[in-house]
Design an enzyme around this catalytic site. Structure first.
Site, PDB file in Angstrom:
ATOM      1  CE  LYS A 116      -3.528   2.603 -17.699  1.00 56.15           C
ATOM      2  NZ  LYS A 116      -4.987   2.931 -17.778  1.00 56.15           N
TER       3      LYS A 116
ATOM      4  N   GLY B  21      -6.269  -0.308  -7.677  1.00 59.08           N
ATOM      5  CA  GLY B  21      -7.348  -0.730  -8.566  1.00 59.08           C
ATOM      6  C   GLY B  21      -8.009  -1.976  -8.035  1.00 59.08           C
TER       7      GLY B  21
ATOM      8  CB  THR C  14      -6.589  -5.161 -12.271  1.00 56.05           C
ATOM      9  OG1 THR C  14      -7.954  -5.052 -12.634  1.00 56.05           O
ATOM     10  CG2 THR C  14      -5.721  -4.599 -13.373  1.00 56.05           C
TER      11      THR C  14
ATOM     12  CD  GLU D 250      -2.646   0.941  -0.767  1.00 51.83           C
ATOM     13  OE1 GLU D 250      -3.621   0.436  -0.174  1.00 51.83           O
ATOM     14  OE2 GLU D 250      -1.628   1.331  -0.179  1.00 51.83           O
TER      15      GLU D 250
ATOM     16  CB  CYS E 284     -11.192   1.171  -1.931  1.00 53.67           C
ATOM     17  SG  CYS E 284     -10.173   2.494  -1.244  1.00 53.67           S
TER      18      CYS E 284
ATOM     19  CD  GLU F  48     -14.357  -3.454  -4.456  1.00 56.33           C
ATOM     20  OE1 GLU F  48     -13.787  -3.965  -5.442  1.00 56.33           O
ATOM     21  OE2 GLU F  48     -13.870  -2.495  -3.823  1.00 56.33           O
TER      22      GLU F  48
HETATM   23  P1  NAD Z   1      -9.157  -1.585 -12.454  1.00 57.21           P
HETATM   24  O1  NAD Z   1      -8.358  -2.630 -11.761  1.00 57.21           O
HETATM   25  O2  NAD Z   1     -10.081  -1.992 -13.520  1.00 57.21           O
HETATM   26  O3  NAD Z   1      -8.185  -0.481 -13.116  1.00 57.21           O
HETATM   27  C1  NAD Z   1      -7.233   0.234 -12.362  1.00 57.21           C
HETATM   28  C2  NAD Z   1      -6.136   0.708 -13.303  1.00 57.21           C
HETATM   29  O4  NAD Z   1      -5.419  -0.420 -13.794  1.00 57.21           O
HETATM   30  C3  NAD Z   1      -6.637   1.451 -14.535  1.00 57.21           C
HETATM   31  O5  NAD Z   1      -5.742   2.511 -14.830  1.00 57.21           O
HETATM   32  C4  NAD Z   1      -6.579   0.386 -15.614  1.00 57.21           C
HETATM   33  O6  NAD Z   1      -6.442   0.887 -16.920  1.00 57.21           O
HETATM   34  C5  NAD Z   1      -5.320  -0.359 -15.200  1.00 57.21           C
HETATM   35  N1  NAD Z   1      -5.208  -1.742 -15.696  1.00 57.21           N
HETATM   36  C6  NAD Z   1      -6.195  -2.580 -16.068  1.00 57.21           C
HETATM   37  N2  NAD Z   1      -5.677  -3.769 -16.467  1.00 57.21           N
HETATM   38  C7  NAD Z   1      -4.334  -3.679 -16.312  1.00 57.21           C
HETATM   39  C8  NAD Z   1      -3.245  -4.573 -16.543  1.00 57.21           C
HETATM   40  N3  NAD Z   1      -3.437  -5.806 -17.002  1.00 57.21           N
HETATM   41  N4  NAD Z   1      -2.003  -4.144 -16.273  1.00 57.21           N
HETATM   42  C9  NAD Z   1      -1.786  -2.900 -15.773  1.00 57.21           C
HETATM   43  N5  NAD Z   1      -2.769  -2.003 -15.552  1.00 57.21           N
HETATM   44  C10 NAD Z   1      -4.034  -2.383 -15.817  1.00 57.21           C
HETATM   45  O7  NAD Z   1      -9.906  -0.801 -11.298  1.00 57.21           O
HETATM   46  P2  NAD Z   1     -10.981   0.350 -11.454  1.00 57.21           P
HETATM   47  O8  NAD Z   1     -12.265  -0.250 -11.914  1.00 57.21           O
HETATM   48  O9  NAD Z   1     -10.391   1.484 -12.210  1.00 57.21           O
HETATM   49  O10 NAD Z   1     -11.119   0.835  -9.925  1.00 57.21           O
HETATM   50  C11 NAD Z   1     -12.018   0.273  -9.008  1.00 57.21           C
HETATM   51  C12 NAD Z   1     -11.290  -0.658  -8.060  1.00 57.21           C
HETATM   52  O11 NAD Z   1     -10.212   0.038  -7.430  1.00 57.21           O
HETATM   53  C13 NAD Z   1     -12.169  -1.147  -6.934  1.00 57.21           C
HETATM   54  O12 NAD Z   1     -11.948  -2.521  -6.732  1.00 57.21           O
HETATM   55  C14 NAD Z   1     -11.689  -0.361  -5.727  1.00 57.21           C
HETATM   56  O13 NAD Z   1     -11.908  -0.981  -4.484  1.00 57.21           O
HETATM   57  C15 NAD Z   1     -10.233  -0.220  -6.028  1.00 57.21           C
HETATM   58  N6  NAD Z   1      -9.639   0.899  -5.293  1.00 57.21           N
HETATM   59  C16 NAD Z   1      -8.815   0.615  -4.248  1.00 57.21           C
HETATM   60  C17 NAD Z   1      -8.267   1.643  -3.497  1.00 57.21           C
HETATM   61  C18 NAD Z   1      -7.339   1.359  -2.337  1.00 57.21           C
HETATM   62  O14 NAD Z   1      -6.666   2.294  -1.890  1.00 57.21           O
HETATM   63  N7  NAD Z   1      -7.273   0.152  -1.826  1.00 57.21           N
HETATM   64  C19 NAD Z   1      -8.560   2.984  -3.830  1.00 57.21           C
HETATM   65  C20 NAD Z   1      -9.412   3.224  -4.897  1.00 57.21           C
HETATM   66  C21 NAD Z   1      -9.952   2.180  -5.626  1.00 57.21           C
END
Ligand code: NAD
Length: 478
Positions: free
Chosen positions: A171, A224, A228, A246, A280, A381
Site C-alpha cells: 500500500k 511513515g 500513524t 520506521e 527522515c 519533526e
Molecule cells: P504517513 O504516516 O502519513 O503515511 C505513510 C503511509 O501510511 C501512507 O501510505 C499512508 O497512506 C498510510 N497510512 C496512513 N494512515 C494509515 C492507517 N491508519 N493505517 C495504515 N496505513 C496508513 O507518512 P507520510 O506523510 O507519507 O511520510 C512522512 C513521514 O514518514 C515522516 O514522518 C518521515 O520521517 C517518515 N519516514 C520515515 C522513514 C524511516 O525510515 N524512518 C523513511 C521515510 C519517511
C-alpha cells in the site's frame, strides 16, 4: 492516466468505482487518477497473497534470488523512466531521482538477491545433539510506504519480504503512486507467479487500515509518520502480527570547532536540505561549537543561498517542490511558530519562479537562529527545508541537546578528533550516526530508530530476520 490496483496478476479497478487525484507538487496539475480502494479490494489482495503462499514459499532460496535478479534487470532497463516518474510525482530534482531513487530501487533487489543466495546452514552442536536453525516465511506481509522515497522504500521491503518466501500486499502513499505502478508492471512483464506481489492504492483510512488489521496478514512493515505508526502498532498488536516501524526523526548535526569547515558546511547543507528536507534522516537541528559559530553561519548561508530551486526536470536544479499544499502549510506554520518563539530567520522566503509553477508547493530553504533548544521548531519533526542552528560550548552540552527530543533516528558529528566523534556518537540516543559524512549507506548495516522513531531494524541480515521466522530443530544423536 488511470492507475490500477494489481491483484493476483491482474490490473483491476477499485471495487468502489471511486478514484483519488494524484497532483503534481511542482505545478498543482492533475497527473493521474488512482483507485480509492477499500476493504473489499484489500480482502481480494490478501486472499490472492494467501493462495500464492504455499507454492512461493516452497521454492528454494536460489530460485527466489533469481526472481529478484530478474526484477532488478527489468527495473534497470527502466532506469530513466523511474527517475522521470519519481521526479514528476514527488517534485524532487531529476538528478536526485536518478542518483538516489532509481539507483537504490534496482540495487535493493540485487542486494537482497545476493544475501538470500548466501544464506547458509546454521548449526549449533551439543555433546549429544545438533541444533539446526532454519528461517521460514512469516506468511502474508503488509508493506506500507510514504511519499518521500516511493520506489526506494517499497523495493527495500518487497525484495527481502518475497526473497524470504512471504507473499505481500503493498500500500504505497496515495500521493506518489507512479513508480509503485511501474514496479507492478515490471513484475507482471517478467511473469512473477501471480499473487506473490499485490498492490492496492488508496488512502490510509480506506486501504491502509483494513490491510493492517486483516486477520490473514502476519507481518506489517510500515514506514511513515510517528502518529500513524502508533495507530498501526495498536491495530497490529492485538493479533500479534510481526511489526517493523520506521518512523519520524529530528536529527542533530553536531559540529565541533576542530572540524574541516569546508567539507562540514557542504555536508551539513546536504543533510539539511536533500529532497527539500523531506528525508527522515535529515539533520534539521544544527549544533555548532561556540568558537566557530559565526564563521560557520556565514559560510553555511552562502551555500544555502547558492542552491538552485525550481524546475524539477532541469539537470541543474538542487531543490524542487514540497509534496502537497497541506505539507507546505505545515512547514509555513512552523516558520511562524519559530518567529513567535523568538527565532531569527537568517534566510528563507519564497523562490521567484515562472507562471507555470504558480500553483505548486514552493518555499525557499529556511535557516533559523536564536531559538531555544527546547523550542517546538528545534524538537518537533518539520520534514521540510527548515533547519534551526544552536550554539554549544562543551561536548556534554552537545550530547544533552541532541538527546533532547522524542525522536531517535539518526545524526551526524563533524570533527577531526575521531576518538571524540566516536565517544559522542555512543552517547546519542539514536539508531544511526555518521561521523564526517551523512547518508553514506552500506545496505548490510542495521537501519532504524529508537524512542518515537520506530521499533525494530531493517537492512541486511536484520531485514532477513524480520521477514522470516527462525525455527530450531534439535536432533539427539547419541
Ligand atoms: P504517513 O504516516 O502519513 O503515511 C505513510 C503511509 O501510511 C501512507 O501510505 C499512508 O497512506 C498510510 N497510512 C496512513 N494512515 C494509515 C492507517 N491508519 N493505517 C495504515 N496505513 C496508513 O507518512 P507520510 O506523510 O507519507 O511520510 C512522512 C513521514 O514518514 C515522516 O514522518 C518521515 O520521517 C517518515 N519516514 C520515515 C522513514 C524511516 O525510515 N524512518 C523513511 C521515510 C519517511
Amino acid at each position: 492516466m488511470n492507475i490500477l490496483n494489481y491483484i493476483s496478476g491482474k490490473f483491476v479497478e477499485p471495487e468502489s468505482g471511486e478514484w483519488l487525484e494524484d497532483l503534481s507538487p511542482a505545478t498543482g496539475e492533475k497527473i493521474a487518477l488512482i483507485p480509492k480502494s477499500n476493504h473489499h479490494d484489500i480482502n481480494k489482495a490478501v486472499d490472492a497473497a494467501r493462495k500464492a503462499l504455499p507454492a512461493w514459499s516452497s521454492l528454494t532460496n536460489l530460485d527466489r534470488a533469481s526472481w529478484l535478479n530478474k526484477i532488478a534487470d527489468k527495473l534497470e532497463s527502466k532506469y530513466e523512466e523511474i527517475a522521470e516518474l519519481e521526479s514528476k510525482d514527488t517534485g524532487k530534482p531529476i538528478s536526485l531521482a536518478r542518483e538516489v531513487d532509481a539507483y537504490r530501487s534496482v540495487k535493493n533487489f540485487r542486494f537482497f538477491a545476493e544475501m538470500i543466495r548466501d544464506i547458509g546452514v546454521e548449526k549449533y552442536e551439543m555433546e549429544d545433539a545438533t541444533n539446526r536453525v532454519i528461517y521460514k516465511p512469516v506468511g502474508v506481509g503488509a508493506l506500507i510506504t510514504p511519499w518521500n522515497l516511493p520506489l526506494y522504500l517499497l523495493s527495500w521491503k518487497v525484495a527481502p519480504a518475497i526473497g524470504m518466501g512471504n507473499t505481500v500486499v503493498c500500500k504505497p502513499s496515495e500521493m506518489t503512486p507512479l513508480t509503485a505502478d511501474l514496479l507492478m508492471k515490471t513484475i507482471d512483464e517478467i511473469g512473477l507467479p501471480k499473487g506473490v506481489v499485490n498492490l492496492v492504492h488508496g488512502d490510509g483510512i480506506g486501504a491502509g487500515s483494513p490491510l493492517v488489521s486483516h486477520q490473514d496478514v502476519s507481518l506489517v512493515s510500515f514506514t511513515g509518520g510517528t502518529s500513524t505508526g502508533s495507530i498501526v502498532a495498536k491495530s497490529a498488536a492485538s493479533s500479534f502480527k510481526k511489526l517493523s516501524l520506521e518512523l519520524g526523526g529530528k536529527n542533530s548535526s553536531i559540529i565541533f570547532d576542530d572540524c574541516d569547515l569546508k567539507n562540514t558546511v557542504k555536508g551539513v547543507v546536504r543533510s539539511g536540505f536533500l529532497n527539500q528536507g523531506q528525508v527522515c534522516l535529515c539533520g534539521s537541528r544544527i549544533l555548532v561549537q561556540e568558537d566557530i559559530y559565526d564563521e560557520f553561519i556565514d559560510k553555511f548561508i552562502i551555500e544555502v543561498e547558492a542552491m538552485k530551486i525550481g524546475d524539477p526536470s532541469d539537470e541543474n536544479t538542487n531543490l524542487g517542490a514540497l509534496i502537497s499544499p497541506e505539507h507546505l502549510s505545515k512547514v509555513e506554520e512552523y516558520i511562524e511558530i519559530a518567529k513567535s518563539e523568538g527565532g531569527t530567520i537568517l534566510t528563507g522566503g519564497y523562490p521567484s519562479l515562472s507562471e507555470k509553477y504558480k500553483n505548486g508547493n514552493w518555499i525557499s530553504p529556511t535557516v533559523i537562529a536564536d531559538l531555544d533548544v527546547d523550542s517546538r521548531c528545534s524538537t518537533e519533526e518539520i520534514f521540510g527545508p527548515v533547519v534551526t542552528i544552536h550554539k554549544f560550548s562543551t561536548e556534554n552540552e552537545a550530547i544533552d541537546i541532541a538527546n533532547n527530543t522524542r525522536y531517535g533516528l539518526a545524526g551526524s558529528i563533524w570533527t577531526s578528533d575521531l576518538e571524540k566523534g566516536n565517544r559522542v556518537a555512543e552517547s546519542i540516543h539514536t539508531g544511526m550516526i555518521w561521523i564526517n559524512t551523512w547518508l553514506h549507506r552500506d545496505l548490510r548495516v542495521p537501519f532504524g530508530g529508537v524512542k518515537d522513531s520506530g521499533v525494530g531494524r531493517e537492512g541486511g541480515k536484520w531485514s532477513l530476520s524480520f521477514f522470516s521466522e527462525a525455527m530450531n530443530i534439535c536432533t539427539k544423536n547419541k
